[in-house]
Design a protein around this motif. Structure first.
Motif, mmCIF file in Angstrom:
data_model
loop_
_atom_site.group_PDB
_atom_site.id
_atom_site.type_symbol
_atom_site.label_atom_id
_atom_site.label_comp_id
_atom_site.label_asym_id
_atom_site.label_seq_id
_atom_site.Cartn_x
_atom_site.Cartn_y
_atom_site.Cartn_z
ATOM 1 N N ARG A 90 0.811 -1.214 0.000
ATOM 2 C CA ARG A 90 0.000 0.000 0.000
ATOM 3 C C ARG A 90 0.844 1.264 0.000
ATOM 4 O O ARG A 90 0.333 2.350 -0.272
ATOM 5 N N LEU A 91 2.105 1.144 0.316
ATOM 6 C CA LEU A 91 3.002 2.303 0.331
ATOM 7 C C LEU A 91 3.845 2.398 -0.933
ATOM 8 O O LEU A 91 4.658 3.312 -1.064
ATOM 9 N N ALA A 92 3.667 1.443 -1.858
ATOM 10 C CA ALA A 92 4.467 1.441 -3.090
ATOM 11 C C ALA A 92 4.048 2.596 -3.993
ATOM 12 O O ALA A 92 2.857 2.787 -4.275
ATOM 13 N N ALA A 93 5.020 3.383 -4.441
ATOM 14 C CA ALA A 93 4.741 4.511 -5.323
ATOM 15 C C ALA A 93 4.604 4.043 -6.770
ATOM 16 O O ALA A 93 5.099 2.976 -7.140
ATOM 17 N N GLU A 94 3.927 4.841 -7.564
ATOM 18 C CA GLU A 94 3.791 4.530 -8.985
ATOM 19 C C GLU A 94 5.137 4.706 -9.682
ATOM 20 O O GLU A 94 5.816 5.717 -9.492
ATOM 21 N N LEU A 95 5.513 3.727 -10.495
ATOM 22 C CA LEU A 95 6.800 3.741 -11.184
ATOM 23 C C LEU A 95 6.586 3.854 -12.688
ATOM 24 O O LEU A 95 5.539 3.476 -13.209
ATOM 25 N N PRO A 96 7.584 4.361 -13.414
ATOM 26 C CA PRO A 96 7.473 4.451 -14.878
ATOM 27 C C PRO A 96 7.327 3.070 -15.518
ATOM 28 O O PRO A 96 7.841 2.070 -15.008
ATOM 29 N N ARG A 97 6.618 3.038 -16.649
ATOM 30 C CA ARG A 97 6.440 1.803 -17.415
ATOM 31 C C ARG A 97 7.420 1.797 -18.588
ATOM 32 O O ARG A 97 7.554 2.794 -19.288
ATOM 33 N N LEU A 98 8.077 0.667 -18.798
ATOM 34 C CA LEU A 98 8.980 0.470 -19.931
ATOM 35 C C LEU A 98 8.487 -0.714 -20.740
ATOM 36 O O LEU A 98 8.393 -1.832 -20.217
ATOM 37 N N VAL A 99 8.164 -0.495 -21.999
ATOM 38 C CA VAL A 99 7.649 -1.570 -22.849
ATOM 39 C C VAL A 99 8.316 -1.511 -24.214
ATOM 40 O O VAL A 99 8.838 -0.473 -24.633
ATOM 41 N N ALA A 100 8.294 -2.649 -24.885
ATOM 42 C CA ALA A 100 8.780 -2.752 -26.255
ATOM 43 C C ALA A 100 7.591 -2.970 -27.181
ATOM 44 O O ALA A 100 6.587 -3.574 -26.802
ATOM 45 N N VAL A 101 7.714 -2.474 -28.404
ATOM 46 C CA VAL A 101 6.679 -2.649 -29.424
ATOM 47 C C VAL A 101 7.223 -3.599 -30.480
ATOM 48 O O VAL A 101 8.264 -3.331 -31.095
ATOM 49 N N ARG A 102 6.507 -4.682 -30.677
ATOM 50 C CA ARG A 102 6.913 -5.714 -31.633
ATOM 51 C C ARG A 102 5.872 -5.803 -32.735
ATOM 52 O O ARG A 102 4.668 -5.737 -32.474
ATOM 53 N N ALA A 103 6.333 -5.954 -33.962
ATOM 54 C CA ALA A 103 5.437 -6.147 -35.099
ATOM 55 C C ALA A 103 6.013 -7.230 -35.999
ATOM 56 O O ALA A 103 7.220 -7.230 -36.286
ATOM 57 N N GLN A 104 5.173 -8.143 -36.417
ATOM 58 C CA GLN A 104 5.575 -9.271 -37.251
ATOM 59 C C GLN A 104 6.715 -10.066 -36.615
ATOM 60 O O GLN A 104 7.608 -10.558 -37.290
ATOM 61 N N GLY A 105 6.706 -10.143 -35.279
ATOM 62 C CA GLY A 105 7.685 -10.940 -34.568
ATOM 63 C C GLY A 105 9.008 -10.265 -34.305
ATOM 64 O O GLY A 105 9.916 -10.897 -33.753
#
Length: 317
Positions: A90-105
């Motif tokens: 309940r005390l955990a702060a919101e952290l940035p999201r890191l994602v990759a974008v994949r297309a056609q594998g």
């Protein structure tokens, strides 16, 4: 008789190929043929419910090269979906999201999403990644497969980036158009809202880091977890407590200071990438020692959660 016909019903509608140019902003479009770990949306294409989300589109474009733009969003619903599935403290702060974008594998780029915090709530964050697909990458059946997934975090970013980052993220739009000339991959060019950023493949190697102070992120809102906390009096208390915590965190002064040591890592493998850091007249400049052939994660060696980065390309010295 093929196996697929056994599972058809009278309510199934055949997928209708979409022509080019295509701007897809709803998951109800008949061109959407497959969704994996995603739920459809009306005003958006869909929302990721697992560690990755994939969508397949049926396109009638002749099989030539195309330019694809994928818009990803992070909003309050995304943070609640993530919290309900990951169950953080309940005390955990919101952290940035890191994602990759994949297309056609194949991974074509990545993005960092961090919401700007306010007194009463946080603004949504959006990132758009545009890339080319060659004629050979488009399938003969006209299927375009787009996927959002988390990536390996380097050791120096441990605890600073959101785990299972893809959960809850939105795909706002997917745009596809015919491409006449090759163009390099492009990503978000504005401030990231945090001390991380991603350099896309084919991008310049030298940059100036422009910084700005941002408020600290408060603890995440959590849904009730048992019968007692689901009662209206308890929920009212939690709502007041969340507002008080947000106001207290927002009131904290932001003095992030100058940019610390800058480090880089391969977005796909998490392996270190050589980078040089110099200072010119109170500004920080970074230069990758080699060409950018794969997406690169750039960040400060030490945590600076109240510092937002924006990269400006410069001519190498």
């Amino acid at each position: 008789m093929s196996v697929g016909t056994w599972f058809r019903t009278d309510y199934d509608e055949p997928a209708l190929p979409a022509g080019l140019p295509l701007t897809l902003s709803s998951g109800m479009n008949p061109a959407v043929t497959i969704l994996d770990q995603m739920v459809r949306g009306n005003g958006i294409v869909g929302r990721v419910v697992g560690d990755f989300g994939a969508i397949a589109l049926k396109i009638h474009g002749g099989g030539g090269p195309v330019r694809v733009a994928v818009s990803i969003g992070l909003d309050d619903v995304a943070t609640r979906w993530w919290a309900d599935r990951v169950r953080p403290s309940r005390l955990a702060a919101e952290l940035p999201r890191l994602v990759a974008v994949r297309a056609q594998g194949r991974i074509h780029g990545g993005a960092v999403l961090a919401r700007r915090q306010g007194w009463r709530g946080a603004a949504s964050a959006e990132a758009t990644l545009s890339f080319d697909l060659t004629a050979g990458e488009m399938r003969d059946d006209g299927l375009l497969l787009v996927e959002i997934a988390e990536t390996a975090h380097p050791s120096w970013a441990a605890g600073r980036l959101c785990a299972r980052s893809a959960i809850g993220l939105r795909i706002n739009r997917i745009e596809v158009r015919e491409q006449t000339a090759p163009t390099r991959t492009t990503g978000p060019s504005g401030a990231t809202g945090c001390d991380f950023t991603v350099i896309q493949p084919g991008a310049p190697t030298a940059y100036r880091i422009v910084t700005a102070a941002v408020p600290s992120a408060p603890p995440l809102p959590l849904s009730p977890r048992n019968r007692v906390t689901r009662q209206k009096p308890a929920r009212a208390v939690f709502k007041v407590a969340r507002a008080a915590r947000r106001a207290a965190v927002r009131a904290l002064p932001s003095h992030p200071g100058a940019v610390e040591e800058v480090v880089a890592a391969d977005l796909i493998t998490g392996e270190p990438v050589p980078v040089e850091t110099t200072r010119h007249d109170d500004e920080t400049r970074v230069r990758l020692t080699g060409p950018v052939t794969r997406p690169v994660l750039l960040g400060s060696a030490k945590p600076q959660p109240t510092l937002s980065w924006r990269l400006t390309p410069v001519e190498p010295a």
